[in-house]
Design an enzyme around this catalytic site. Structure first.
Site, short mmCIF file in Angstrom:
data_model
loop_
_atom_site.label_atom_id
_atom_site.label_comp_id
_atom_site.label_asym_id
_atom_site.label_seq_id
_atom_site.Cartn_x
_atom_site.Cartn_y
_atom_site.Cartn_z
N GLY A 289 0.35 -1.24 0.25
CA GLY A 289 -0.04 -0.24 0.22
C GLY A 289 0.73 1.46 0.23
O GLY A 289 0.49 2.69 -0.20
N TYR A 375 -8.95 5.44 -13.37
CA TYR A 375 -9.14 5.70 -12.20
C TYR A 375 -8.34 7.78 -11.79
O TYR A 375 -8.18 8.72 -11.36
CB TYR A 375 -7.81 5.82 -11.29
CG TYR A 375 -7.19 4.26 -11.31
CD1 TYR A 375 -9.06 3.58 -10.74
CD2 TYR A 375 -6.73 2.99 -11.77
CE1 TYR A 375 -8.84 2.37 -10.48
CE2 TYR A 375 -6.71 2.14 -11.60
CZ TYR A 375 -7.39 1.30 -11.20
OH TYR A 375 -7.46 -0.15 -10.95
N CYS A 402 -10.56 4.61 -29.92
CA CYS A 402 -11.90 5.28 -31.03
C CYS A 402 -12.36 4.83 -29.91
O CYS A 402 -13.66 4.31 -29.37
CB CYS A 402 -12.43 4.27 -31.51
SG CYS A 402 -11.37 4.45 -33.59
N1 LLP Z 1 -1.74 -7.02 -1.05
C1 LLP Z 1 -2.58 -7.27 -1.81
C2 LLP Z 1 -3.90 -8.12 -1.17
C3 LLP Z 1 -3.61 -6.68 -2.61
O1 LLP Z 1 -4.40 -6.06 -2.59
C4 LLP Z 1 -2.71 -5.37 -3.03
C5 LLP Z 1 -3.32 -4.44 -4.17
C6 LLP Z 1 -1.14 -5.59 -3.06
C7 LLP Z 1 -0.74 -5.77 -1.58
C8 LLP Z 1 -0.32 -4.28 -3.34
O2 LLP Z 1 -0.70 -2.81 -3.21
P1 LLP Z 1 0.38 -1.50 -3.47
O3 LLP Z 1 2.03 -1.96 -2.88
O4 LLP Z 1 0.70 -2.20 -5.40
O5 LLP Z 1 -0.05 -0.49 -3.35
N2 LLP Z 1 -4.67 -1.27 -10.25
C9 LLP Z 1 -5.06 -0.06 -8.72
C10 LLP Z 1 -4.38 -0.46 -8.05
C11 LLP Z 1 -5.04 -1.82 -7.57
C12 LLP Z 1 -4.45 -2.49 -6.28
C13 LLP Z 1 -5.12 -4.01 -5.87
N3 LLP Z 1 -4.23 -4.45 -4.21
C14 LLP Z 1 -4.51 1.04 -9.22
O6 LLP Z 1 -3.58 1.16 -10.42
O7 LLP Z 1 -4.11 2.02 -8.94
#
Ligand code: LLP
Length: 482
Positions: A289, A375, A402
């Site tokens: 996150g 987003y 398109c």
């Molecule tokens: N662990 C779990 C269970 C998750 O669902 C996620 C991301 C992560 C770890 C990794 O999170 P990060 O460190 O990347 O924030 N498609 C969206 C982001 C979706 C994130 C989904 N889960 C975007 O492009 O912003």
């Protein structure tokens, strides 16, 4: 509109170069916009990993994802070293491969000692094929299929169980030894208990700049914490399952540190409760996150600043509860890989609508980067072959799809441009390739990894033949010329 910095000097693409010096290693990649190796060479071109971006486009075509190995490795090391520095127990950093799953990226993360978090049979297959050891693979997902669960058990990875349906399915599948020949062992061996963790919904909800704590969270993921007693009682009775830990993930692109500290404290409470049911929880996974800098106004904490307080809270809470320190896991995606990659496009047509807007079109768009249209994500850009030119125009970067909404960047600050110029969109390593599509039947872009002046293909550009490879034309529809 001319873009100026406070002293009134016109800015150029150079403004995005990372802090220079020989100590790149101390820069937290998630606090930069360009990869750590980005430089301007004597032709005034952007260089990444010692490779001229315009030459890369000549060689590999565009759009092209350019992955800087050093930036990715630095982020991996900073996570690992921060845990080593601040955590007295064992730790394991996992790469959330949903951010970008392919063989080379998994292999680089694994070679830095990271494990891999996967969320589908496809991501699991990719990690295994990249040579990642199954004991460092953790399989998430709120609706894993029976086939995915069987593949997971056979591979020997850890399954992060999300809900009661999955838990009961696992008990049933694990009891059926016929189905479960381990991938790497002779069929006569009966499988050992399936290694699982339990995903819980902590009631901490994060948006980028704020978070709330609620007793009950509206999320499709994870067990309700109100079910903890029932859950721990059930799991402790299952001899086919070996529950090693607890997991939670509270959101993505988070800039605050408090939510993960609150989460860490809550998780130690859960661990203490589990002990009351005879469940020895030895692993806690606080998810991913940590946010990254997409624009100048984004101000995320560094990797070290994110890791440190989490370790401290777990240590304090365990001491207070008189619990042994668990193995501490986290699973970042974006903050490991986003800044390591840029996407290079070739500028084609443009359209000037006097008094309204100038559109500059590139040869990709929402199919290689669906984040702006999905987003409303904001990106920054530089023109790779005019890095020192003053930013003298405001233009909107349009994709070639398109669809009017296929805009990569609204009101970008650019130097004067011509068709054929190479436009680079920065910080595209996370959730770009992994969310790419073939919309309008555009072949997916190629990707290269760059290091020390060398570029290697890691994803081949798709061809038109690739696009029709899975198409089937039933016999009765062939040669129907009316
Ligand atoms: N662990 C779990 C269970 C998750 O669902 C996620 C991301 C992560 C770890 C990794 O999170 P990060 O460190 O990347 O924030 N498609 C969206 C982001 C979706 C994130 C989904 N889960 C975007 O492009 O912003």
């Amino acid at each position: 509109m001319v873009s100026t910095h406070p002293a009134g000097v016109q800015l150029s693409g150079r403004q995005y170069l990372p802090q220079t010096g020989n100590n790149n290693i101390n820069i937290s990649p998630n606090q930069e916009i360009l990869p750590l190796t980005a430089k301007v060479n004597n032709q005034d071109h952007l260089e990444i990993g010692g490779c001229d971006v315009t030459t890369l486009v000549q060689q590999f075509g565009s759009p092209l994802y350019i992955l800087d190995e050093e930036t990715l490795r630095t982020a991996c090391r900073q996570y690992r070293e921060s845990f080593q520095r601040y955590y007295k127990g064992e730790s394991q950093v996992l790469y959330a491969s949903k951010a970008w799953s392919c063989l080379a990226v998994c292999a680089i993360a694994a070679s830095e000692g990271l494990g891999i978090d996967v969320v589908s049979g496809g991501e699991l297959y990719t990690a295994l094929n990249a040579g990642v050891s199954p004991d460092k693979i953790y399989f998430h997902g709120n609706n894993k299929s029976r086939e995915e669960l069987i593949l997971a058990i056979q591979s020997g990875c850890t399954i992060v169980v999300d809900n009661w349906y999955e838990l009961r399915s696992l008990v049933e599948i694990s009891g059926d030894k016929e189905e479960l020949t381990p991938l790497s062992s002779p069929s006569s061996l009966s499988p050992s208990p399936v290694r699982i963790m339990l995903r819980l919904t902590p009631g901490i909800e994060c948006h980028t700049h704020e978070y709330i704590r609620t007793g009950h969270l509206d999320s499709k993921f994870g067990f309700d914490p109100n079910d903890l007693d029932e859950l721990f009682a059930f799991v402790s009775q299952q001899s086919v399952l070996n529950c090693v830990g607890l997991h939670a993930h509270i959101g993505s692109q988070i800039f605050e540190r408090q939510p993960h500290q609150d989460l860490a404290a809550v998780m130690v409470q859960w661990m203490s409760k589990a002990a009351g049911y005879g469940l020895t929880v030895t692993e806690l996974n606080v998810g991913g996150g940590l946010g990254i800098k997409y624009t100048e106004s984004d101000d995320p904490p560094s990797i070290e600043e994110w890791v440190k307080p989490i370790c401290e809270v777990i240590q304090q809470a365990c001491a207070a509860e008189n619990l042994p320190l668990p193995k501490l896991l986290c699973e970042p995606g974006r903050s490991l890989i986003a800044t390591a990659c840029v996407t290079a496009y070739t500028i084609g047509s443009s359209k000037v609508i006097p008094g309204i807007r100038t559109y500059i079109a590139v040869d990709g768009g929402m199919s290689d980067n669906p984040r702006p249209i999905t987003y409303q994500s904001v990106y920054r850009t530089v023109v790779a072959n005019r890095m020192s030119a003053s930013l003298t125009q405001t233009a909107t970067i349009a994709g070639k799809h398109c669809e009017s909404g296929d805009i990569l960047i609204k009101d970008a600050q650019l130097p004067k441009t011509e068709s054929g110029d190479i436009l680079v969109v920065m910080a595209t390593g996370a959730y770009n390739y992994s969310m790419a599509s073939n919309y309008n039947r555009l072949p997916k872009s190629a990707a290269v990894v760059v290091a020390n002046g060398e570029a290697n293909l890691i994803l081949q550009r798709e061809t038109y033949q690739d696009l029709v490879r899975q198409d089937c034309l039933p016999e009765r529809l062939k040669k129907n010329e009316g």
